[in-house]
Design a protein around this motif. Sequence first.
Motif, short mmCIF file in Angstrom:
data_model
loop_
_atom_site.label_atom_id
_atom_site.label_comp_id
_atom_site.label_asym_id
_atom_site.label_seq_id
_atom_site.Cartn_x
_atom_site.Cartn_y
_atom_site.Cartn_z
N PHE A 118 0.80 -1.23 0.00
CA PHE A 118 0.00 0.00 0.00
C PHE A 118 0.83 1.27 0.00
O PHE A 118 0.37 2.32 -0.45
N ARG A 119 2.05 1.24 0.50
CA ARG A 119 2.89 2.43 0.50
C ARG A 119 3.55 2.68 -0.86
O ARG A 119 4.08 3.77 -1.10
N HIS A 120 3.55 1.69 -1.72
CA HIS A 120 4.39 1.74 -2.93
C HIS A 120 3.61 1.77 -4.23
O HIS A 120 4.19 2.07 -5.28
N GLY A 121 2.32 1.47 -4.20
CA GLY A 121 1.54 1.49 -5.42
C GLY A 121 0.41 0.49 -5.37
O GLY A 121 0.37 -0.39 -4.50
N ASP A 122 -0.49 0.61 -6.30
CA ASP A 122 -1.65 -0.28 -6.40
C ASP A 122 -1.36 -1.35 -7.45
O ASP A 122 -1.37 -1.07 -8.64
#
Length: 275
Positions: A95-99
Amino acid sequence: MAQKQVTPEILAANPLSLSSTVVHTKEDVILSGEKTIQTQGDNMPAYYARPKNASSALPIVIVIQEIFGVNEHIRELCHRLAGQGYLAIAPELYFRHGDPQSYSDIETLLNEVVAKVPDAEVLADLDHVASWASRHGGDAHRLMVTGFCWGGRIAWLYAAHNPQLKAAAAWYGKLIARKTLNSPHHPVDIATHLNAPVLGLYGEQDASIPMDSIEMMRQALRAANATAEIIVYPDAGHAFNADYRPSYHAESAQDGWQRMLEWFARFGTSNRSET
């Protein structure tokens, strides 16, 4: 306008339930939905499922995603575990890095998201998931984990990370790979540090996980005198449990699922707490 072709890669990232092999759980026997878990100063999305009308604390299974995130397939696996009496929780570990579900091909997803996720971050997040589950109807003394592909590797690592873990099942997770700053250790490196019994489920036709790496892991486990077992299905390839993908191999998937449930019953739920 030409219709966009639905490739296996696109289908994997955005499962559409087009396949007749997709397994569905009767949802009238479970409760499920979205939750937010506080972890390391952030709010992490997660999906949970549990049996209805549970009168006592439930055994916990953390479900670790494939590279495609908490998609329809992972949610359904949570439903299936809930139908067996577990509180299943699948956190969105990217969730911190992209979908991951916004990507249409695997290579781009691997390079732009997956490679940027540090193992240490993931393991710490999983600790917070376990803590959350124990405060929301789960039994901290019956904590288990299962993971698939990327999550299968993480399941091995988490079995060496959390001393409270009772059992793990790793589905076709890589055992040996190039070490990086984000991934400094792999399962073969941590065989001597396992805190919980691990069941490994692999396919002999998996080109991404050669048989010699599986044999190296078996040797490491024997040398460590670890409680672990690796099952290799001769006719299965990678992602053989992913019933929405062409890689699905029903016979191997069904056998692996039953073995996992038996493994959890043997090691994960035998020391029930009096709650």
